[in-house]
Motif scaffolding. Structure first.
Motif, mmCIF file in Angstrom:
data_model
loop_
_atom_site.group_PDB
_atom_site.id
_atom_site.type_symbol
_atom_site.label_atom_id
_atom_site.label_comp_id
_atom_site.label_asym_id
_atom_site.label_seq_id
_atom_site.Cartn_x
_atom_site.Cartn_y
_atom_site.Cartn_z
ATOM 1 N N GLN A 183 0.826 -1.208 0.000
ATOM 2 C CA GLN A 183 0.000 0.000 0.000
ATOM 3 C C GLN A 183 0.861 1.260 0.000
ATOM 4 O O GLN A 183 0.350 2.356 -0.173
ATOM 5 N N ARG A 184 2.171 1.083 0.207
ATOM 6 C CA ARG A 184 3.063 2.239 0.123
ATOM 7 C C ARG A 184 3.350 2.527 -1.344
ATOM 8 O O ARG A 184 3.393 1.624 -2.160
ATOM 9 N N GLN A 185 3.569 3.812 -1.645
ATOM 10 C CA GLN A 185 3.875 4.203 -3.017
ATOM 11 C C GLN A 185 5.260 3.710 -3.400
ATOM 12 O O GLN A 185 6.229 3.997 -2.714
ATOM 13 N N GLY A 186 5.347 2.975 -4.486
ATOM 14 C CA GLY A 186 6.653 2.581 -4.998
ATOM 15 C C GLY A 186 7.083 3.550 -6.095
ATOM 16 O O GLY A 186 6.438 4.566 -6.329
ATOM 17 N N LEU A 187 8.170 3.204 -6.765
ATOM 18 C CA LEU A 187 8.677 4.051 -7.850
ATOM 19 C C LEU A 187 7.663 4.203 -8.968
ATOM 20 O O LEU A 187 7.599 5.200 -9.653
ATOM 21 N N TRP A 188 6.861 3.144 -9.161
ATOM 22 C CA TRP A 188 5.892 3.153 -10.260
ATOM 23 C C TRP A 188 4.484 3.432 -9.749
ATOM 24 O O TRP A 188 3.501 3.024 -10.332
ATOM 25 N N GLY A 189 4.401 4.112 -8.608
ATOM 26 C CA GLY A 189 3.081 4.368 -8.038
ATOM 27 C C GLY A 189 2.631 3.173 -7.240
ATOM 28 O O GLY A 189 3.463 2.398 -6.763
ATOM 29 N N SER A 190 1.345 3.021 -7.103
ATOM 30 C CA SER A 190 0.840 1.944 -6.272
ATOM 31 C C SER A 190 0.350 0.784 -7.130
ATOM 32 O O SER A 190 -0.123 0.978 -8.239
ATOM 33 N N LEU A 191 0.481 -0.418 -6.590
ATOM 34 C CA LEU A 191 0.130 -1.638 -7.316
ATOM 35 C C LEU A 191 -1.347 -1.653 -7.702
ATOM 36 O O LEU A 191 -1.708 -1.956 -8.829
ATOM 37 N N LEU A 192 -2.214 -1.334 -6.755
ATOM 38 C CA LEU A 192 -3.668 -1.326 -6.985
ATOM 39 C C LEU A 192 -4.239 -0.090 -6.303
ATOM 40 O O LEU A 192 -3.551 0.613 -5.571
ATOM 41 N N ASN A 193 -5.510 0.106 -6.526
ATOM 42 C CA ASN A 193 -6.234 1.209 -5.908
ATOM 43 C C ASN A 193 -6.648 0.781 -4.500
ATOM 44 O O ASN A 193 -7.497 -0.087 -4.344
ATOM 45 N N TRP A 194 -6.037 1.370 -3.466
ATOM 46 C CA TRP A 194 -6.321 0.949 -2.091
ATOM 47 C C TRP A 194 -7.269 1.915 -1.398
ATOM 48 O O TRP A 194 -7.274 3.080 -1.747
#
Ligand SMILES: Nc1nc2c(c(=O)[nH]1)N[C@H]1C(S)=C(S)[C@@H](COP(=O)(O)O)O[C@H]1N2
Ligand SMILES: [Mo]
Length: 321
Positions: A183-194
């Motif tokens: 749920q933390r923002q990674g380099l490419w944004g977030s994996l899914l919509n949380w």
């Protein structure tokens, strides 16, 4: 559908199986050059509740084919989809261990006469707990047979008295980036919509097969399976069965759902198991039942057509996938 009495695994049998595995583990530990394997094996056992917390429940007749068996406790609790923690199924259990499941409240509101914030222990006592042995089909092509412990979602919804304008139910999972790494923002944004969100039509939610699960294999849910509370909808792909629910909202409009938002062409709102409707990238005609060698044919509505097909009469299941 026909049920062999041997399909109903008495608690003593799976407990003795687990004891056997424990004893095998002990022997292995004493032989191991390092104590690593030994510690890995015993660490989960020394954790406090809820691991292993037994539940009282009513055993009901499982609706399985004669050749179907429960998926092992180890697979059910060790091979999980819970994207908040990891996209690697074998890593979920370990990463989810830090999730605190007490205290826990569930906000039930929206278009209801009596909105209420429930404490999880109140929910567990809301209705008699039943064992429901369901086959579960993941959209990715694997499946399991899981002995859930829970009660019909209808029992909770009835308590809050849905208004006549309520047509859908929305489920919201826990949002806690401190414990849920994805749920933390990674380099490419977030994996899914949380937070993870799912939804059902009200009649689907009220169907007697739709349960709120609080346990499996006779014990309280572990974090990896969606502790302390999840919905289980056995005739739909697994992603509809949202884990670790904190909020249930009745609405007049169809809720937005996490997978549908991510890939609307691949994951529809209905997500009924249907071998005739392929995922755009793979066929859904067969499935790998975890623990078995041969693939099984996938059944319409996951084998629950007799009970649920009427919910969709007159609907085109190809467009409403
Ligand atoms: N909150 C949340 N719920 C979730 C998921 C998830 O990633 N997050 N994965 C779904 C998917 S894709 C499946 S197949 C099932 C897996 O449940 P299990 O690990 O208990 O077998 O949980 C569903 N519920
Ligand atoms: Mo899934």
């Amino acid at each position: 559908m026909n049920v062999k009495s041997s399909e109903v695994t008495p608690k003593e049998v799976y407990l003795s199986r687990r004891r056997f595995v424990l004893q095998a583990g002990l022997l292995f530990g004493s032989l191991a050059v390092t104590g690593t394997a030994y510690r890995w094996f015993f660490e989960p056992e020394s954790k406090p509740a809820p691991r292993g917390t037994p539940l009282n429940f009513i055993r009901t007749k499982p609706q399985l084919m004669a050749d179907e068996h429960l998926t092992s406790y180890e697979k059910v609790t060790g091979y999980n989809n819970f994207y908040e923690f990891s996209t690697y199924k074998q890593a979920v259990a370990k990463r989810a261990r830090q999730m605190k499941v007490r205290p826990w409240t569930v906000v039930v509101g929206g278009l209801v006469a009596r909105p209420k914030i429930f404490d999880i222990d109140e929910i567990i006592r809301l209705a008699p707990l039943e064992e429901r042995i369901y086959r579960m089909r993941c959209v990715e092509g694997w499946s399991m047979v899981i002995p859930w412990i829970g009660f019909p979602l209808k029992a909770l919804l009835d308590k809050v008295e849905p208004l006549s304008t309520a047509r859908y139910v929305e489920f919201e999972s826990l949002y806690d980036p401190e414990v849920m790494p994805n749920q933390r923002q990674g380099l490419w944004g977030s994996l899914l919509n949380w937070p993870y969100r799912e939804g059902l039509r009200l009649d689907e939610a009220m169907h007697p097969l739709t349960i709120l699960a609080v346990g499996l294999y006779g014990e309280m849910l572990l974090p990896q399976n969606g502790a302390p509370l999840r919905v289980v909808v056995p005739w739909k792909y697994g992603f509809k069965s949202a884990k670790s629910i904190v909020k249930i909202t009745l609405r007049s409009d169809r809720p937005q759902t996490t997978w549908n938002l991510a890939q609307p062409r691949e994951y529809g709102f209905y997500a009924n198991v249907n071998p005739a409707v392929s995922h755009p990238r793979w066929s859904q005609q067969t499935e790998r039942r975890i623990g078995e060698f041969w693939r099984r044919p996938t059944l319409l509505f996951n084998g629950y057509a007799e009970q649920v097909a009427h919910l969709y009469s007159g609907m085109d299941l190809k467009t409403n996938f």
